[in-house]
Motif scaffolding. Sequence first.
Motif, mmCIF file in Angstrom:
data_model
loop_
_atom_site.group_PDB
_atom_site.id
_atom_site.type_symbol
_atom_site.label_atom_id
_atom_site.label_comp_id
_atom_site.label_asym_id
_atom_site.label_seq_id
_atom_site.Cartn_x
_atom_site.Cartn_y
_atom_site.Cartn_z
ATOM 1 N N THR A 103 14.161 124.115 71.011
ATOM 2 C CA THR A 103 14.787 123.056 70.570
ATOM 3 C C THR A 103 14.133 121.558 70.463
ATOM 4 N N GLY A 104 13.034 121.992 71.140
ATOM 5 C CA GLY A 104 12.044 120.621 71.253
ATOM 6 C C GLY A 104 12.592 119.658 72.248
ATOM 7 N N ASN A 105 13.331 120.161 73.114
ATOM 8 C CA ASN A 105 13.730 119.008 74.401
ATOM 9 C C ASN A 105 14.901 118.168 73.527
ATOM 10 N N GLY A 110 14.904 130.075 65.383
ATOM 11 C CA GLY A 110 14.591 129.227 66.662
ATOM 12 C C GLY A 110 13.444 128.278 66.297
ATOM 13 N N PHE A 111 12.314 129.099 65.744
ATOM 14 C CA PHE A 111 11.006 128.401 65.594
ATOM 15 C C PHE A 111 11.284 127.359 64.444
ATOM 16 N N LEU A 112 12.184 127.719 63.625
ATOM 17 C CA LEU A 112 12.396 126.734 62.384
ATOM 18 C C LEU A 112 13.110 125.566 63.034
ATOM 19 N N THR A 113 14.072 125.628 63.877
ATOM 20 C CA THR A 113 14.634 124.651 64.712
ATOM 21 C C THR A 113 13.795 123.731 65.324
ATOM 22 N N ARG A 114 12.362 124.252 65.876
ATOM 23 C CA ARG A 114 11.496 123.547 66.591
ATOM 24 C C ARG A 114 10.815 123.028 65.479
ATOM 25 N N SER A 147 19.588 128.564 61.622
ATOM 26 C CA SER A 147 18.727 127.522 62.120
ATOM 27 C C SER A 147 19.636 126.352 61.658
ATOM 28 N N GLY A 148 20.194 126.336 60.463
ATOM 29 C CA GLY A 148 21.169 125.379 59.920
ATOM 30 C C GLY A 148 22.185 125.209 60.988
ATOM 31 N N SER A 149 22.853 126.117 61.265
ATOM 32 C CA SER A 149 24.116 126.179 61.943
ATOM 33 C C SER A 149 23.647 125.553 63.439
ATOM 34 N N MET A 150 22.545 126.112 64.100
ATOM 35 C CA MET A 150 22.193 125.543 65.172
ATOM 36 C C MET A 150 21.639 124.202 65.014
ATOM 37 N N GLY A 151 21.082 123.492 64.371
ATOM 38 C CA GLY A 151 20.864 122.111 64.203
ATOM 39 C C GLY A 151 22.320 121.326 63.944
ATOM 40 N N ILE A 152 23.123 121.615 63.375
ATOM 41 C CA ILE A 152 24.463 120.955 63.185
ATOM 42 C C ILE A 152 25.224 121.189 64.512
ATOM 43 N N TRP A 153 25.258 122.059 65.162
ATOM 44 C CA TRP A 153 25.862 122.186 66.472
ATOM 45 C C TRP A 153 25.121 121.319 67.472
ATOM 46 N N VAL A 182 33.937 125.971 58.897
ATOM 47 C CA VAL A 182 33.838 124.954 57.873
ATOM 48 C C VAL A 182 32.365 124.122 58.343
ATOM 49 N N MET A 183 32.469 123.488 59.660
ATOM 50 C CA MET A 183 31.308 122.584 60.131
ATOM 51 C C MET A 183 30.182 123.347 60.187
ATOM 52 N N PHE A 184 30.099 124.525 61.045
ATOM 53 C CA PHE A 184 28.952 125.447 61.323
ATOM 54 C C PHE A 184 28.617 126.494 60.278
#
Length: 337
Positions: A257-259, A55-59, A209-215, A146-148
Amino acid sequence: MLRKQVAPYEKADTQNSIVQLLNTILPFILLWILAYESLSVSYFLTLGISVVAAGFLTRIFIIFHDCTHGSFFKSKKANKILGTITGVLTMHPFSQWKHEHSVHHATSSNLDKRGTGDIWVMTIEEYKAASIWQKISYRLYRNPIVMFGLGPIYVFLLKNRFNRKDARKKERMNTYLTNALIAAAVSLLCWTLGWQSFLLVQFPIFFISGSMGIWLFYVQHTFEDSYFEGNDDWEYVKAAVEGSSYYKLPKPIQWLTGNIGYHHVHHLSPRVPNYKLEACHENTEPLQNVPTITLATSLKSLKFRLWDEKEKKFVTFKEAKPVKQPSIKRVTATTKS
């Protein structure tokens, strides 16, 4: 008029930016160390810590993202330096991603200008006219596994390591520098901690974090009544406020997710720093009447596959009906980031 209303929020605040750096990067480093130390206790504990660290890496990625827009600091040089550093942490070359993402903002929801920095979207007519291999490729690409699942591995580990063919020298050099710094950091950590321990900690953080970003990127442009038009009818403001969703998230997730859930505000004005997006939304009445999705309703987007140009909405493969309107020829790319 609407763009003028958000103009007061477009200035970076150095104090807020520094505070965000401190409450984001320092906790991430501490969580990474804690995850490593927990290996001697239980790997389930390590995985639990990794979820929070992801979560923090996503931020951190949102900070990187702001730097590419020149909105995190007032100084262009400061944005580039911090953007390159956070690009190492998130495995994204600063200059390369800055170029692709600027194209995305300039062409988002434009059916005639798809292909750079966006999710691969086909219209019903395009899909029906596609070859069997194009259909198979598209179905695989749009498959959630595949996508996530494979998506983060392909984009972060492979695609981001190479320059585009027409990249300028400065962009190429920034990619080489980012790759070298990543290789150095990984080598140092593998040497000091052991490659097995490094992978056991880093891979789940990277993958989650990668999957979260793509989502986040996917769901904020893939919702039922989104906005897509051909170049002649495409409008920037409509593409921003109707083609980008307001992803209303629980406060803890919104913070991590930094708003970025205020994606309609971001697309309307990329110069608004992430820490001012919420205030801009709350104080600009027209921005409150935009497509809104929640954690629960966003799951519905997983079934959307094709864009229906006639009905102006996303549909599933099963819902796609024969097109009776005149043929619309478009050129689409077969690979997307």
